[in-house]
Design an enzyme around this catalytic site. Structure first.
Site, mmCIF file in Angstrom:
data_model
loop_
_atom_site.group_PDB
_atom_site.id
_atom_site.type_symbol
_atom_site.label_atom_id
_atom_site.label_comp_id
_atom_site.label_asym_id
_atom_site.label_seq_id
_atom_site.Cartn_x
_atom_site.Cartn_y
_atom_site.Cartn_z
ATOM 1 N N CYS A 1 -6.618 -7.658 4.535
ATOM 2 C CA CYS A 1 -7.770 -6.742 4.586
ATOM 3 C C CYS A 1 -9.061 -7.481 4.915
ATOM 4 C CB CYS A 1 -7.904 -5.990 3.265
ATOM 5 S SG CYS A 1 -6.570 -4.815 2.941
ATOM 6 N N THR B 1 -1.977 -3.728 9.762
ATOM 7 C CA THR B 1 -2.636 -3.944 11.054
ATOM 8 C C THR B 1 -3.212 -5.365 11.044
ATOM 9 O OG1 THR B 1 -4.501 -2.722 10.080
ATOM 10 C CG2 THR B 1 -3.192 -1.586 11.727
ATOM 11 N N VAL C 1 0.825 -1.204 0.000
ATOM 12 C CA VAL C 1 0.000 0.000 0.000
ATOM 13 C C VAL C 1 0.858 1.252 0.000
ATOM 14 C CG1 VAL C 1 -1.645 1.352 1.363
ATOM 15 C CG2 VAL C 1 -1.985 -1.115 1.094
ATOM 16 N N ARG D 1 0.839 -13.209 2.831
ATOM 17 C CA ARG D 1 0.361 -12.969 4.192
ATOM 18 C C ARG D 1 -1.090 -13.423 4.362
ATOM 19 N NH1 ARG D 1 1.226 -6.737 4.971
ATOM 20 N NH2 ARG D 1 0.590 -6.822 2.785
ATOM 21 N N THR E 1 -5.729 0.387 8.520
ATOM 22 C CA THR E 1 -7.105 0.044 8.887
ATOM 23 C C THR E 1 -7.171 -0.316 10.361
ATOM 24 O OG1 THR E 1 -7.482 -0.820 6.666
ATOM 25 C CG2 THR E 1 -9.051 -1.459 8.373
ATOM 26 N N ASP F 1 11.137 2.989 5.565
ATOM 27 C CA ASP F 1 10.756 1.665 6.034
ATOM 28 C C ASP F 1 11.882 1.132 6.908
ATOM 29 O OD1 ASP F 1 8.488 -0.549 4.899
ATOM 30 O OD2 ASP F 1 10.215 -1.402 5.948
#
Length: 459
Positions: free
Chosen positions: A265, A90, A22, A336, A125, A40
């Protein structure tokens, strides 16, 4: 001049914290309009970007080579920027509670390097309240500054869909919220630099946080409905794809299909909402029911694979199964929270030997996260079943006759098959299909053609 004007005049910089699937596309987009520091903590990732390599495959190597993003893992560089965007993952813990470790860590890192006059926008999120109740206190503690006086905060949920080349940052309306009107106005104008279709100014940070988390909860519930329908229709002997095709002719029928729900997500965000609801004394019914259905689909697919293999007279323990596709969705290297692992683990419970083929998946992550080393499709020989779990573009050139060659030779199993046929007056084996089991989770292949050569099953 306010901060927005200084950004477009390039007298002030933007920082992007978290250069994943993202964050990196956001940084690249802003670099076309402003001076931006891409930060990062992963030095290996930074080194790849500096070499012009895009490990996420979101924008491509050529774009990374030509971008003006100033990639860095030196947190002190954050002091050079006054507009900060935090885009870190998250995830959830094993018990499905929110894991806010990444966003807390990013807040600490930024807090140590926050200077007066800054605006911090969180994109991760979260459930409503995290930005103001958790992140702001960390920023204040680490910086010694006071929110609302020395710095401001806002929230603008990411809506990038990894692997989707159509719906990009520039083409998706951006929801933006700020702690006050000034912050909202500046943040909105900054995002309008890169979002062609404009922004939606939310009433508050909590409203924006809630809007994001229900977007994915809604999709999760709709997919769960499709998965439940698939289970029901299989019991009825009806093809789910055919049903959806017929129902889809109505203008207001929602275009969802059954499948595995993983990733960072849709398979995660609903738990953030239900966690907060539990804290407030409400136990979710619809959201958690949908989550349970979707979380169980890997096991359901594995069980049907085994049933087909039994029908094909296969010895289950020690059988070999090739699984094509491991990433959480097609055409992205991200592994992931992939639910393909559920198929594999369930098959292994039966004593099945599984070989994974995925030319798209990040091989290092595959090994680091799951101890899986992928095979090339040309190496797949002598298997008892083939499962197409993820419909990568790379797989669409594979023909049914190519798949047929991957199976055990019918000569090797002929004697056992004849003994089984002789032992019963009626057998489920179709000798013309050579006992080849093909599981086509997302319906990549033409059903009628596949059923002529395989014992075929799909969601």
């Amino acid at each position: 001049m306010n901060l927005y004007e200084r950004i477009i005049n390039k007298t002030e910089k933007i920082s992007l914290i978290g250069l994943g699937y993202v964050g990196m596309p956001i940084a690249v987009a802003f670099a076309k309009k402003a001076d931006i520091i891409g930060f990062d903590v992963n030095q290996e990732k930074i080194d790849l970007y500096k070499k012009g390599i895009d490990p996420t495959k979101e924008v491509g190597d050529e774009t990374i080579k030509n971008t003006t993003v100033d990639f860095s893992s030196d947190e002190v560089r954050l002091k050079e920027a006054l507009f900060h965007i935090v885009a870190v993952p998250t995830p959830v813990n094993s018990d499905h509670t929110p894991d806010l470790t990444p966003v807390k860590s990013a807040s600490r890192t930024l807090g140590r390097n926050l200077v007066k006059g800054s605006i911090v926008i969180f994109e991760s999120t979260v459930y409503p309240g995290v930005t103001e109740d958790i992140c702001v206190p960390i920023l204040e503690e680490e910086s010694g500054l006071k929110c609302g006086i020395d710095f401001k905060v806002g929230y603008s949920p990411e809506r990038i869909n990894p692997g989707d080349k159509l719906h990009r940052l520039e083409t998706i309306v951006k929801v933006v919220a700020g702690m006050d009107e000034e912050t909202l106005d500046i943040a909105s104008k900054v995002y309008e630099l890169v979002v062609d279709v404009g922004v939606h100014r939310a009433e508050s940070i909590k409203v924006a946080e809630a809007a994001k988390v229900i977007e994915n909860a809604q999709r999760d519930i709709n997919i769960a409905f499709m998965n439940e329908l698939s289970i029901i229709f299989h019991k009825m002997g009806i093809d789910t794809n055919a049903v959806l095709k017929a129902a889809g002719t109505k203008w207001n029928f929602l275009n969802f299909s059954p499948g595995l729900v993983g990733g960072h997500c849709i398979g995660v965000d609903p738990y953030y909402l239900t966690y907060k609801a539990e804290q407030l004394g409400y136990h979710s019914q619809i959201i958690l029911s949908g989550r349970k259905i979707n979380d169980d689909m890997g096991k359901y697919i594995a069980e049907n694979t085994v049933k087909k293999m039994i029908k094909a007279n296969k010895q289950i323990k020690g059988a070999k199964v090739a699984i094509f596709g491991f990433t959480f969705k097609e055409n992205t290297p991200d592994v992931r929270n992939t639910r393909v692992i559920d198929i594999i683990r369930e098959l292994e419970e039966y004593g099945v030997v599984v070989k994974v083929v995925d030319p798209v998946a990040d091989k290092e992550d595959l090994w680091r996260e799951y101890l899986i080393e992928p095979y090339d499709d040309k190496e797949i020989k002598g298997v008892d079943a083939v499962v197409f779990a993820v419909p990568h573009e790379e797989f669409k050139s594979i023909q049914l006759e190519d798949i047929k060659k991957m199976f055990r030779s019918t000569v090797d199993t002929h004697e056992a098959m004849m003994a089984e046929v002789a032992a019963t007056s009626e057998t489920d084996l179709d000798m013309g299909k050579n006992d080849c089991v093909l599981i086509d989770v997302k319906g990549m292949f033409n059903r009628q053609e596949a059923e002529r050569s395989f014992l075929y099953w799909r969601l």
